[in-house]
Design an enzyme around this catalytic site. Structure first.
Site, PDB file in Angstrom:
ATOM      1  N   LEU A   1       0.865  -1.177   0.000  1.00  0.00           N
ATOM      2  CA  LEU A   1       0.000   0.000   0.000  1.00  0.00           C
ATOM      3  C   LEU A   1       0.899   1.224   0.000  1.00  0.00           C
ATOM      4  O   LEU A   1       1.987   1.199   0.581  1.00  0.00           O
ATOM      5  CB  LEU A   1      -0.885   0.037   1.261  1.00  0.00           C
ATOM      6  CG  LEU A   1      -2.026  -0.969   1.381  1.00  0.00           C
ATOM      7  CD1 LEU A   1      -2.698  -0.814   2.742  1.00  0.00           C
ATOM      8  CD2 LEU A   1      -3.040  -0.803   0.264  1.00  0.00           C
ATOM      9  N   ASP A   2       0.445   2.309  -0.648  1.00  0.00           N
ATOM     10  CA  ASP A   2       1.192   3.560  -0.593  1.00  0.00           C
ATOM     11  C   ASP A   2       1.359   3.984   0.863  1.00  0.00           C
ATOM     12  O   ASP A   2       0.518   3.690   1.713  1.00  0.00           O
ATOM     13  CB  ASP A   2       0.454   4.670  -1.349  1.00  0.00           C
ATOM     14  CG  ASP A   2       0.407   4.431  -2.848  1.00  0.00           C
ATOM     15  OD1 ASP A   2       1.187   3.600  -3.345  1.00  0.00           O
ATOM     16  OD2 ASP A   2      -0.430   5.078  -3.512  1.00  0.00           O
ATOM     17  N   ARG A   3       2.413   4.716   1.133  1.00  0.00           N
ATOM     18  CA  ARG A   3       2.703   5.144   2.503  1.00  0.00           C
ATOM     19  C   ARG A   3       1.531   5.904   3.133  1.00  0.00           C
ATOM     20  O   ARG A   3       1.208   5.714   4.306  1.00  0.00           O
ATOM     21  CB  ARG A   3       3.956   6.019   2.507  1.00  0.00           C
ATOM     22  CG  ARG A   3       4.376   6.490   3.899  1.00  0.00           C
ATOM     23  CD  ARG A   3       5.683   7.257   3.836  1.00  0.00           C
ATOM     24  NE  ARG A   3       6.079   7.713   5.160  1.00  0.00           N
ATOM     25  CZ  ARG A   3       7.192   8.389   5.417  1.00  0.00           C
ATOM     26  NH1 ARG A   3       8.016   8.682   4.426  1.00  0.00           N
ATOM     27  NH2 ARG A   3       7.485   8.772   6.654  1.00  0.00           N
TER      28      ARG A   3
END
Length: 324
Positions: free
Chosen positions: A148-150
């Protein structure tokens, strides 16, 4: 896997590692990168090339796939201890225990906090996977199944066995995993806009920043399906289902249709973000709300849901609902 390990500080000695069914099937270079903590990738390739790492007493190449009962001989090397261990006393680490949504002997599903990278690197001393390993020091392996994106929160799956990792990766390739996201976007999203299929391409800016742009000629085919959950004054809560899994796919597909996601530092709308900040938004409003897959052991379909964090729920309560 059985391993004749050496203790930190001991004089380096020969290690023998016996491969079992869980570790069979993976490339030896990937296996060694995970097993020989602190040993640089370049050194592992050099040791393989010089024959200082052997399988069943024979030289081997990096792409060799391990088999059950293979015996790996590793010549004496000193394992670097450059990186300090992740402290379980840090609040961000200890609080992860409460974010575990599902766990058994094969896998963990965790509600990843926004702002926490899934792994260390690029100036980060550690990410979620390193923190989980610190919380589970006796776990034989913990590996990310996907990412997942940060800035994105929500359901993230971590495998506890190599067989589970292989199984789930195969499900991802065959589109047997369903991931649903909730996003708060600018403007009134039309109920008729149910699919976005713009091609996407990674692009490096002069500043060195990497962004994803719409490119229907040279970009990769991409598809996201949408459903309106709730219209608000000046914005909409939508459910997004990424059929493909491109980098920043949901964020760019929302932006290209004139509905950037609230709080998006890369693809957002400045005035809209300023307005949402006044409503209490301090992060990207993109949340992996649920994930559904076939359990690697029981072969039963399971669905795990991650609740919105209280700060996002509060933002929604501060908005004015309008009819769909």
């Amino acid at each position: 896997m059985t391993d004749s390990k050496q203790n930190v500080g001991d004089k380096p000695k020969v290690r023998f590692i016996t491969i079992d069914g869980e570790d069979a099937g993976q490339r030896i270079d990937n296996f060694l990168l995970r097993t020989l903590k602190g040993v640089p990738k370049s050194m592992i390739y050099r040791l393989l090339r010089k024959g200082e790492i052997r399988v069943n007493k024979k030289r081997t190449k990096p792409e060799y796939k391990l088999a059950t009962d293979d015996i790996i001989r590793v010549a004496p090397i000193r394992v670097s201890q450059e990186n300090a261990p992740v402290s379980t006393q840090l609040n961000i680490v200890s609080s992860l225990e409460k974010q575990i949504l599902f766990e058994d002997e094969r896998l963990i599903v965790i509600n990843k906090p926004s702002g926490m990278a899934v792994h260390g690197g690029s100036g980060l001393s550690f990410g979620l996977i390193e923190a989980l390993r610190a919380l589970r020091p006796d776990a034989r392996m913990l590996e990310l199944v996907h990412r997942l994106d940060r800035d994105t929160s929500g359901c993230l799956v971590v495998a506890k066995k190599r067989s589970a990792l292989r199984n789930l990766h195969e499900q991802l390739r065959n589109k047997k995993v369903q991931k649903f996201y909730h996003a708060l976007v600018k403007g009134r999203w039309s109920n008729k806009l149910t699919r976005v299929t713009e091609g996407l391409r990674k692009n490096d800016l002069k500043s060195g920043e990497r962004v994803v742009i719409v490119d229907n000629i040279n970009g990769k085919e991409s598809e996201t399906r949408y459903k309106v959950l709730q219209h608000y004054a000046d914005c909409t809560l939508v459910r997004a289902f990424p059929v493909t899994g491109r980098t920043h796919q949901i964020r760019v597909h929302c932006q290209c249709k004139g509905h950037p996601i609230a709080g998006d530092p890369k693809y957002g709308h400045e005035d809209f973000d300023h307005e949402l900040k006044s409503k209490g938004l301090k992060r990207l409003f993109l949340h992996a709300a649920s994930i559904e897959f076939t359990h690697p052991l029981t072969e039963q379909r399971i669905k795990v849901e991650a609740p919105l964090e209280p700060s996002l729920e509060k933002v929604l309560k501060n908005l004015t609902k309008v009819s769909n």
